[in-house]
Design a protein around this motif. Structure first.
Motif, mmCIF file in Angstrom:
data_model
loop_
_atom_site.group_PDB
_atom_site.id
_atom_site.type_symbol
_atom_site.label_atom_id
_atom_site.label_comp_id
_atom_site.label_asym_id
_atom_site.label_seq_id
_atom_site.Cartn_x
_atom_site.Cartn_y
_atom_site.Cartn_z
ATOM 1 N N GLY A 484 0.814 -1.206 0.000
ATOM 2 C CA GLY A 484 0.000 0.000 0.000
ATOM 3 C C GLY A 484 0.844 1.251 0.000
ATOM 4 O O GLY A 484 0.582 2.207 -0.749
ATOM 5 N N LEU A 485 1.890 1.262 0.827
ATOM 6 C CA LEU A 485 2.760 2.431 0.887
ATOM 7 C C LEU A 485 3.535 2.618 -0.414
ATOM 8 O O LEU A 485 3.585 3.725 -0.976
ATOM 9 N N LEU A 486 4.146 1.539 -0.908
ATOM 10 C CA LEU A 486 4.926 1.658 -2.143
ATOM 11 C C LEU A 486 4.042 2.065 -3.309
ATOM 12 O O LEU A 486 4.436 2.889 -4.149
ATOM 13 N N THR A 487 2.852 1.499 -3.383
ATOM 14 C CA THR A 487 1.932 1.824 -4.475
ATOM 15 C C THR A 487 1.462 3.268 -4.383
ATOM 16 O O THR A 487 1.442 4.000 -5.378
ATOM 17 N N GLY A 488 1.077 3.680 -3.180
ATOM 18 C CA GLY A 488 0.587 5.045 -3.006
ATOM 19 C C GLY A 488 1.648 6.085 -3.272
ATOM 20 O O GLY A 488 1.396 7.096 -3.950
ATOM 21 N N LEU A 489 2.857 5.880 -2.763
ATOM 22 C CA LEU A 489 3.930 6.843 -2.976
ATOM 23 C C LEU A 489 4.270 6.984 -4.451
ATOM 24 O O LEU A 489 4.636 8.079 -4.911
ATOM 25 N N SER A 490 4.150 5.901 -5.202
ATOM 26 C CA SER A 490 4.540 5.955 -6.615
ATOM 27 C C SER A 490 3.486 6.614 -7.499
ATOM 28 O O SER A 490 3.683 6.720 -8.704
ATOM 29 N N GLY A 491 2.355 7.031 -6.908
ATOM 30 C CA GLY A 491 1.348 7.767 -7.675
ATOM 31 C C GLY A 491 0.017 7.069 -7.813
ATOM 32 O O GLY A 491 -0.973 7.693 -8.190
ATOM 33 N N ARG A 492 -0.048 5.777 -7.501
ATOM 34 C CA ARG A 492 -1.325 5.049 -7.568
ATOM 35 C C ARG A 492 -1.977 5.165 -6.190
ATOM 36 O O ARG A 492 -2.049 4.233 -5.415
ATOM 37 N N MET A 493 -2.440 6.370 -5.921
ATOM 38 C CA MET A 493 -2.737 6.747 -4.540
ATOM 39 C C MET A 493 -3.944 6.026 -3.964
ATOM 40 O O MET A 493 -3.896 5.516 -2.839
ATOM 41 N N GLN A 494 -5.041 5.978 -4.696
ATOM 42 C CA GLN A 494 -6.222 5.351 -4.142
ATOM 43 C C GLN A 494 -6.021 3.845 -3.979
ATOM 44 O O GLN A 494 -6.478 3.252 -2.997
ATOM 45 N N GLU A 495 -5.309 3.249 -4.906
ATOM 46 C CA GLU A 495 -5.008 1.827 -4.801
ATOM 47 C C GLU A 495 -4.184 1.549 -3.551
ATOM 48 O O GLU A 495 -4.452 0.597 -2.797
ATOM 49 N N GLY A 496 -3.176 2.390 -3.317
ATOM 50 C CA GLY A 496 -2.361 2.224 -2.126
ATOM 51 C C GLY A 496 -3.153 2.464 -0.854
ATOM 52 O O GLY A 496 -2.990 1.752 0.147
ATOM 53 N N ARG A 497 -4.022 3.453 -0.897
ATOM 54 C CA ARG A 497 -4.840 3.759 0.279
ATOM 55 C C ARG A 497 -5.778 2.603 0.619
ATOM 56 O O ARG A 497 -5.949 2.253 1.792
ATOM 57 N N ASP A 498 -6.356 1.989 -0.387
ATOM 58 C CA ASP A 498 -7.253 0.853 -0.162
ATOM 59 C C ASP A 498 -6.506 -0.323 0.484
ATOM 60 O O ASP A 498 -7.027 -0.990 1.387
ATOM 61 N N LEU A 499 -5.278 -0.575 0.025
ATOM 62 C CA LEU A 499 -4.489 -1.659 0.608
ATOM 63 C C LEU A 499 -4.157 -1.372 2.071
ATOM 64 O O LEU A 499 -4.201 -2.267 2.922
ATOM 65 N N LEU A 500 -3.828 -0.128 2.367
ATOM 66 C CA LEU A 500 -3.522 0.237 3.747
ATOM 67 C C LEU A 500 -4.754 0.122 4.639
ATOM 68 O O LEU A 500 -4.655 -0.295 5.804
ATOM 69 N N GLU A 501 -5.913 0.484 4.113
ATOM 70 C CA GLU A 501 -7.154 0.331 4.890
ATOM 71 C C GLU A 501 -7.414 -1.142 5.189
ATOM 72 O O GLU A 501 -7.846 -1.499 6.286
ATOM 73 N N ARG A 502 -7.147 -2.014 4.214
ATOM 74 C CA ARG A 502 -7.312 -3.454 4.439
ATOM 75 C C ARG A 502 -6.363 -3.940 5.522
ATOM 76 O O ARG A 502 -6.748 -4.716 6.406
ATOM 77 N N ALA A 503 -5.112 -3.490 5.452
ATOM 78 C CA ALA A 503 -4.133 -3.903 6.462
ATOM 79 C C ALA A 503 -4.556 -3.437 7.848
ATOM 80 O O ALA A 503 -4.454 -4.189 8.828
ATOM 81 N N LEU A 504 -5.042 -2.225 7.940
ATOM 82 C CA LEU A 504 -5.461 -1.687 9.235
ATOM 83 C C LEU A 504 -6.649 -2.456 9.789
ATOM 84 O O LEU A 504 -6.722 -2.737 10.994
ATOM 85 N N ALA A 505 -7.587 -2.822 8.918
ATOM 86 C CA ALA A 505 -8.762 -3.573 9.376
ATOM 87 C C ALA A 505 -8.372 -4.959 9.874
ATOM 88 O O ALA A 505 -8.933 -5.464 10.846
ATOM 89 N N ALA A 517 1.337 5.802 7.216
ATOM 90 C CA ALA A 517 1.358 5.682 5.759
ATOM 91 C C ALA A 517 0.081 6.238 5.146
ATOM 92 O O ALA A 517 0.119 6.919 4.100
ATOM 93 N N LEU A 518 -1.062 5.978 5.790
ATOM 94 C CA LEU A 518 -2.332 6.525 5.298
ATOM 95 C C LEU A 518 -2.314 8.043 5.306
ATOM 96 O O LEU A 518 -2.818 8.694 4.380
#
Length: 627
Positions: A484-505, A517-518
């Motif tokens: 999620g962090l690597l994806t979001g930082l590289s510009g695919r922000m919503q995709e990375g954010r969704d992965l981080l939300e899954r990890a947090l849940a 990271a979120l």
């Protein structure tokens, strides 16, 4: 004798005999073809394959069906030594001779799908088949078994399944099998369990034998059947196997195999298991069904004290279409809660680790110290963990998990600025590559490789490796969070954010990392309210970059005093970051627009920001990005 309504599983030993107790395939070879002591003929196996591929319950693609036919036929013809990822890719999947199994996991992925399809088939139409075919994990050579049961399909075209022509088993592969007397309705579950856990115990790091350190040992007792009818019996047996399978994805623990689980009584004394089998943790549970619902309860016990460390209840509507799916879902939830980093076992082990001397050379404690460091990073903890892991891999050079964690620690010299030394990213890549060579399916090794690729400015490779790791263990929140962090930082922000939300849940026990990271990704999306909400819940004060993120988030939310205080602290902890701002942001693969947004936040927090590189123009902030 086999009692009425019961089933006996026999495994073929390449012409060397059969046993209800233990059969070793260590001496099997294709040279056994022609011996007269194997109970199954090749023709019977071919007929079994024909039944499987024609069955509606064999939920596999055409490519997987061809895969099965190919490996079976090669084995029957005495060519099992040719069955490798390369030959399967070329001869079955149509790849050319440039195929590289190390970089293209297609065969491994398709093999996993094939194993699941076979498991599903033997749960349904194939439950009474005479011949059982499975493809053990770790290779692609099939193993054939004989299922003796009342009502089984046990005759070939000539009226007999027993022949003087033997079936060759996998050559040069040592596996141990144990058969069990089980209710007829659940035999296929045993077959599936045998396929996944024939070795009896999974050891940490992916290596073989006692030369590697083992993590805490965990035994899953058979789930008790408290319901009426075959559904409850089937589900309880299947769930036991599925839970073991999911737990074994986490390589930092040692999970006893299905055979061991089934050899222990449901009501076994857990303190006796500690004494007799050196079991540290015991998972037990029960299944109860009625006409409308299926209910599952599970709890984890400390075997030394008998204390209940965790318990959970699940309830689902009872429908035939949902039965297999809810079994998997339940197993995933149980395994995720118990075995992942910062899960129940790790918390208990971390308490033990706190009492250990700081120079303890026990290799497994080094992995625990890594996760303690990750939860509350600091330069002092980083130095301690780096030294411990370096000693661990020197003592256990085949310990893939330790090599992977060491790779992550090396990259942190750049990512977090802790105890930097020359060529940190290069050393991180070397350690991660060592880990993946030792164990290509070790998710911690792949996590380290992805991180090292990212900081080596290879974001595409980092993303590809992270995806491969998540395919191996989709319940590992460390991987979800990193991707999620690597994806979001590289510009695919919503995709990375969704992965981080899954990890947090899935893993609230490690919430600070995910929330930090979120906050970063939300800031890059110009969602400053969300960024503020997350940074206020983050406690990573030992990590310099936390103060930098907090500074820009507070600045964009008009909290000027907080922003300036955080900016001062950030520069004190990472004095080289701001003078090299653009390189620091570029090495994290952050797009130009987001780099400028970060610089804008730092300026508002009172930081004197260096001028952008030549040719970089100021881009006005627009609406929040959603890509």
């Amino acid at each position: 004798m086999v009692g009425n309504g019961s089933r006996r599983i026999l495994l073929i030993d390449g012409g060397n005999g059969r046993s209800e107790e233990t059969v070793s395939l260590a001496d099997s070879s294709t040279s056994d073809v022609g011996k007269a002591d194997s109970p199954v003929s090749p023709e019977v196996v071919r007929q079994a394959v024909d039944r499987i591929v024609a069955s509606a319950d064999f939920s596999a693609s055409e490519r997987a069906r061809n895969f099965l036919k190919y490996v079976v036929e090669e084995t029957l013809e005495g060519r099992s030594d040719r069955i490798k990822a390369f030959t399967v890719a070329v001869e079955v999947f149509g790849r050319d001779d440039t195929f590289d199994a190390q970089n293209d996991p297609v065969v491994r992925i398709e093999a996993g799908r094939l194993r699941r399809a076979l498991e599903h088939y033997y749960l349904l139409e194939g439950k009474d088949d005479c011949v059982v075919i499975e493809i053990p994990k770790g290779g692609y050579v099939p193993v054939f078994g004989v299922n003796r049961t009342e009502g089984a399909v046990d005759a070939d075209a000539d009226g007999s399944a027993v022949s003087d022509a033997p079936v060759a088993a996998a050559p040069d592969r040592t596996r141990r099998w144990r058969s069990h007397l089980v209710p007829g309705a659940i035999v296929a579950v045993v077959v599936a369990g045998v396929a996944a856990y024939a070795t009896g115990m999974m050891s940490i790091g992916g290596g073989a034998g006692d030369s590697l350190p083992k993590g805490p040992t965990l035994l899953v007792l058979p789930f008790s059947d408290l319901g009426d009818g075959p559904v409850s019996a089937l589900y309880s047996a299947a769930l036991t196997d599925e839970v073991v399978s999911e737990l074994a994805r986490f390589k930092e623990i040692t999970v006893y195999g299905v055979q061991t689980s089934r050899s222990v009584k449901v009501d076994a004394d857990v303190t006796a298991l500690k004494r007799d089998r050196d079991v540290a943790y015991v998972l037990e549970g029960s299944v109860r069904t009625d006409s409308e619902r299926i209910r599952v309860s599970s709890r984890l016990l400390n075997s030394a004290s008998g204390a209940v460390l965790w318990s959970r209840r699940f309830a689902y509507p009872l429908t035939a279409s949902d039965l297999f799916g809810i079994q998997v879902e339940t197993a995933e939830e149980v395994a995720t809660a118990i075995a992942q980093p910062y899960g129940i076992v790790f918390r208990a082990e971390a308490a033990r680790e706190r009492d250990a001397p700081p120079d303890d050379l026990e290799a497994y404690l080094c992995t625990l110290r890594y996760y303690v460091y990750r939860a509350g990073p600091s330069a002092a903890k980083h130095a301690e963990v780096r030294d411990c892991l370096e000693r661990a891999v020197a003592a256990f050079p085949s310990y893939a998990t330790a090599w992977g964690l060491l790779g992550l620690v090396y990259v942190d010299e750049v990512r977090a600025g802790f105890n930097p030394s020359p060529d940190a990213v290069k050393r991180g890549l070397e350690a991660a590559n060592t880990a993946t060579r030792l164990d290509p399916d070790n998710v911690r090794a792949l996590q380290a490789l992805a991180m090292a690729y990212s900081y080596n400015r290879q974001p595409a490779e980092a993303f590809e490796v992270s995806q491969k790791a998540i395919a191996l263990n989709p319940n590992d929140t460390e991987l979800l969070g990193q991707l999620g962090l690597l994806t979001g930082l590289s510009g695919r922000m919503q995709e990375g954010r969704d992965l981080l939300e899954r990890a947090l849940a899935k893993n609230p026990g490690h919430s600070s990392f995910y929330r930090g990271a979120l906050a970063t990704i939300a800031y890059m999306q110009h969602d400053y309210e969300k960024a503020l909400s997350e940074i206020d819940k983050t406690d990573l004060t030992g990590l310099p970059i936390y103060h930098g993120v907090a500074a820009i988030v507070y600045a964009q939310n008009g909290l000027d005093e907080k922003a300036r205080a955080m900016a001062v602290r950030f520069q004190e902890m990472a004095p080289g970051f701001i003078p090299n701002l653009w390189d620091e942001l570029t090495i994290r693969n952050i797009p130009q627009q987001s780099q400028l947004d970060i610089a804008d936040g730092l300026s508002k927090a009172g930081v004197v920001v260096p001028s952008p590189p030549t040719g970089t123009s100021r881009i006005e902030a627009g609406p929040a990005s959603t890509n």
